[in-house]
Design an enzyme around this catalytic site. Structure first.
Site, PDB file in Angstrom:
ATOM      1  N   GLY A 206     -26.374  36.535  71.080  1.00  0.00           N
ATOM      2  CA  GLY A 206     -27.190  37.743  71.183  1.00  0.00           C
ATOM      3  C   GLY A 206     -26.489  38.806  71.979  1.00  0.00           C
ATOM      4  O   GLY A 206     -25.296  38.696  72.266  1.00  0.00           O
ATOM      5  N   ASN A 207     -27.221  39.855  72.309  1.00  0.00           N
ATOM      6  CA  ASN A 207     -26.650  40.901  73.155  1.00  0.00           C
ATOM      7  C   ASN A 207     -27.736  41.443  74.081  1.00  0.00           C
ATOM      8  O   ASN A 207     -28.894  41.036  74.006  1.00  0.00           O
ATOM      9  CB  ASN A 207     -26.023  42.004  72.294  1.00  0.00           C
ATOM     10  CG  ASN A 207     -27.044  42.661  71.392  1.00  0.00           C
ATOM     11  OD1 ASN A 207     -27.944  43.354  71.855  1.00  0.00           O
ATOM     12  ND2 ASN A 207     -26.934  42.425  70.084  1.00  0.00           N
ATOM     13  N   ARG A 208     -27.357  42.340  74.939  1.00  0.00           N
ATOM     14  CA  ARG A 208     -28.259  42.759  76.011  1.00  0.00           C
ATOM     15  C   ARG A 208     -29.230  43.867  75.626  1.00  0.00           C
ATOM     16  O   ARG A 208     -29.963  44.368  76.466  1.00  0.00           O
ATOM     17  CB  ARG A 208     -27.452  43.234  77.215  1.00  0.00           C
ATOM     18  CG  ARG A 208     -26.619  42.151  77.841  1.00  0.00           C
ATOM     19  CD  ARG A 208     -25.915  42.694  79.086  1.00  0.00           C
ATOM     20  NE  ARG A 208     -24.878  41.787  79.523  1.00  0.00           N
ATOM     21  CZ  ARG A 208     -25.110  40.713  80.264  1.00  0.00           C
ATOM     22  NH1 ARG A 208     -26.337  40.420  80.624  1.00  0.00           N
ATOM     23  NH2 ARG A 208     -24.119  39.937  80.624  1.00  0.00           N
ATOM     24  N   SER A 209     -29.232  44.287  74.386  1.00  0.00           N
ATOM     25  CA  SER A 209     -30.113  45.396  74.007  1.00  0.00           C
ATOM     26  C   SER A 209     -31.589  45.000  74.207  1.00  0.00           C
ATOM     27  O   SER A 209     -32.020  43.930  73.788  1.00  0.00           O
ATOM     28  CB  SER A 209     -29.881  45.765  72.543  1.00  0.00           C
ATOM     29  OG  SER A 209     -30.886  46.636  72.118  1.00  0.00           O
ATOM     30  N   ALA A 270     -29.054  47.013  68.044  1.00  0.00           N
ATOM     31  CA  ALA A 270     -27.727  46.470  68.312  1.00  0.00           C
ATOM     32  C   ALA A 270     -27.612  45.201  67.468  1.00  0.00           C
ATOM     33  O   ALA A 270     -28.094  44.136  67.857  1.00  0.00           O
ATOM     34  CB  ALA A 270     -27.572  46.163  69.790  1.00  0.00           C
TER      35      ALA A 270
END
Ligand code: CTP
Length: 413
Positions: A206-209, A270
């Site tokens: 995943g990512n931090r968005s 994102a």
């Protein structure tokens, strides 16, 4: 409809205050986000809990002390799309006409540029008194919308003119006053949040968005009257007036996006660029040797939207770390109408914060850096730009005539 519109309901102290609860309900049923502000005497007639339960928000009744905000009246005044004072007593009308601001209600009105609707309620003698006549005339001259009282039973068994207009009538006046938003009839798709690509039932890439920027854009579009579809991975709340499609992976987001046919696509999500080729059906256990996870590219959702004919107006996003050079290249090559770039490593401009510092990049490479602002302000300014682009192109009829195949400066793929 009032979907997403921000309504401050000011309640002053008269027996008609109980009808303000119905009014709050009618306004929320029409999709409005309602905040109630009461005077001290209103609280003699109706409890804050009633309004809090109907609107889902605490009532503001005091300028000092009780509220969590240092300046509740200016905050509320700026927030409002419209202020409705119902019931408006003779005393409150007099204060409003004079521009007095000694309580939370009148201070909020004075601290706001939003249009004002008042629904007076009082005994016939008070309504017909020359002082009240004068105050009402002055308010009307100032552009205030007065929903006149009707005739009927009044407090204490009296009968006559002075009965507050019915909630439905007041709602109709509010709708007439704020009218259709500038994006009425325009369908807007917003993607938001970071996608999660499963590795096994427990883990994901995943990512931090956080989805905050995308959600702020969706809410602002709704407020401007657009027909909004929000495809989001985020758990953040959204107004009931928009169509929300909850997704998790890039593939789900692509499918959801494919089902829409918007006039404007704002792709703030994102999206992961790679995902595990297969997700393990069971949790991967610890082993002596670390597992190797093979990755494959995810679908490029933006490319799919840009390739549509007719194609919507497309706003892309680019989260970068460091220079904007790559973002400028993306703006030139991805076929978007504009690109919103930000450096996520910069303080106050990244994920999960309420502010953002973005640079608008045009398909010809021109850049326009905006100062650090709340994400809600970035959303408003971005939609101002979208409105300008739609206006410019309504001459070419793109949004209204779906048949054409457009050549545009950004189509340099
Ligand atoms: N995007 C998309 N589908 C993807 C990846 C990105 O629709 N699989 C969209 C994003 O929502 C964003 C824009 O494309 O609006 C740019 O995303 P970004 O990740 O910065 O672009 P990439 O082309 O993936 O470039 P990079 O090489 O920097 O990852």
């Amino acid at each position: 409809m009032l979907a997403g519109r921000r309504v401050v309901l000011g309640v002053s102290g008269g027996v008609a205050a109980y009808k303000a609860a119905y009014l709050a309900r009618r306004l929320t049923e029409r999709g409005a986000d309602v905040r109630v502000v009461t005077t001290e005497s209103a609280r003699e007639f109706i409890g804050d809990q009633t309004f809090a339960a109907i609107t889902g928000h605490p009532v503001i009744g005091h300028l000092f002390g009780a509220s969590t905000s240092v300046s509740p009246h200016t905050e509320l005044g700026r927030w409002a799309d419209v202020i409705v004072v119902a019931p408006a007593t003779a005393a409150t009308l007099a204060r409003l006409a004079q521009g007095l601001s000694e309580d939370a209600l009148t201070a909020t009105v004075l601290a706001s540029r939003a249009p004002l609707v008042v629904a007076p309620a009082m005994h016939t003698e008070m309504w017909e008194h020359p002082a009240t006549r004068r105050n009402v005339e002055r308010l009307e001259r100032d552009g205030v919308v007065v929903v006149p009282p009707g005739e009927g039973p009044l407090a204490g068994g009296d009968v006559g003119v002075g009965r507050m207009a019915e909630p439905e009538e007041i709602v109709a006046a509010v709708e007439r006053t704020i009218g259709e938003g500038p994006l009425q009839g325009v369908s807007v798709l917003v993607t938001a949040g970071g996608t999660r690509e499963p590795i096994d039932p427990v883990r994901f890439l995943g990512n931090r968005s956080s989805g905050k920027m995308g959600h702020a854009i969706a809410e602002e579009a709704l407020r401007r009257g657009a027909d909004v579809t929000l495809v989001t991975t985020s758990a953040l709340p959204s107004s009931p007036g928009l169509t929300r499609i909850q997704v998790e992976t890039a593939a789900e987001m692509e499918q959801a996006v494919e089902r829409t046919d918007p006039d404007v696509a704002i792709l703030a999500a994102a999206v992961a660029d790679f995902r595990p080729v297969t997700a393990a059906p069971e949790k991967i256990a610890r082993t002596a040797e670390a597992p190797r996870i093979e990755l494959e590219p995810t679908p490029d959702i933006l490319a799919g939207v840009v390739a549509r004919r007719p194609r919507p107006l497309v706003v892309g996003f680019a989260a970068e770390t460091g220079s904007l050079e790559r973002a400028v290249r993306k703006a030139k090559t991805k076929g978007v109408d504009l690109l919103v770039a930000n450096d996520v490593t910069e303080e106050g401009a990244g994920f999960a914060v309420d502010t953002n510092r973005v640079t608008i990049i045009w398909p010809d490479g021109r850049t326009d850096p905006w100062p650090l602002m709340p994400k809600s302000a970035v959303a408003a300014r971005l939609l101002d730009l979208v409105e300008e682009l739609l206006d410019r192109e309504s001459g070419s009829g793109r949004v209204s005539s779906p048949a054409e195949d457009l050549e545009r400066p950004g189509d340099g793929r």
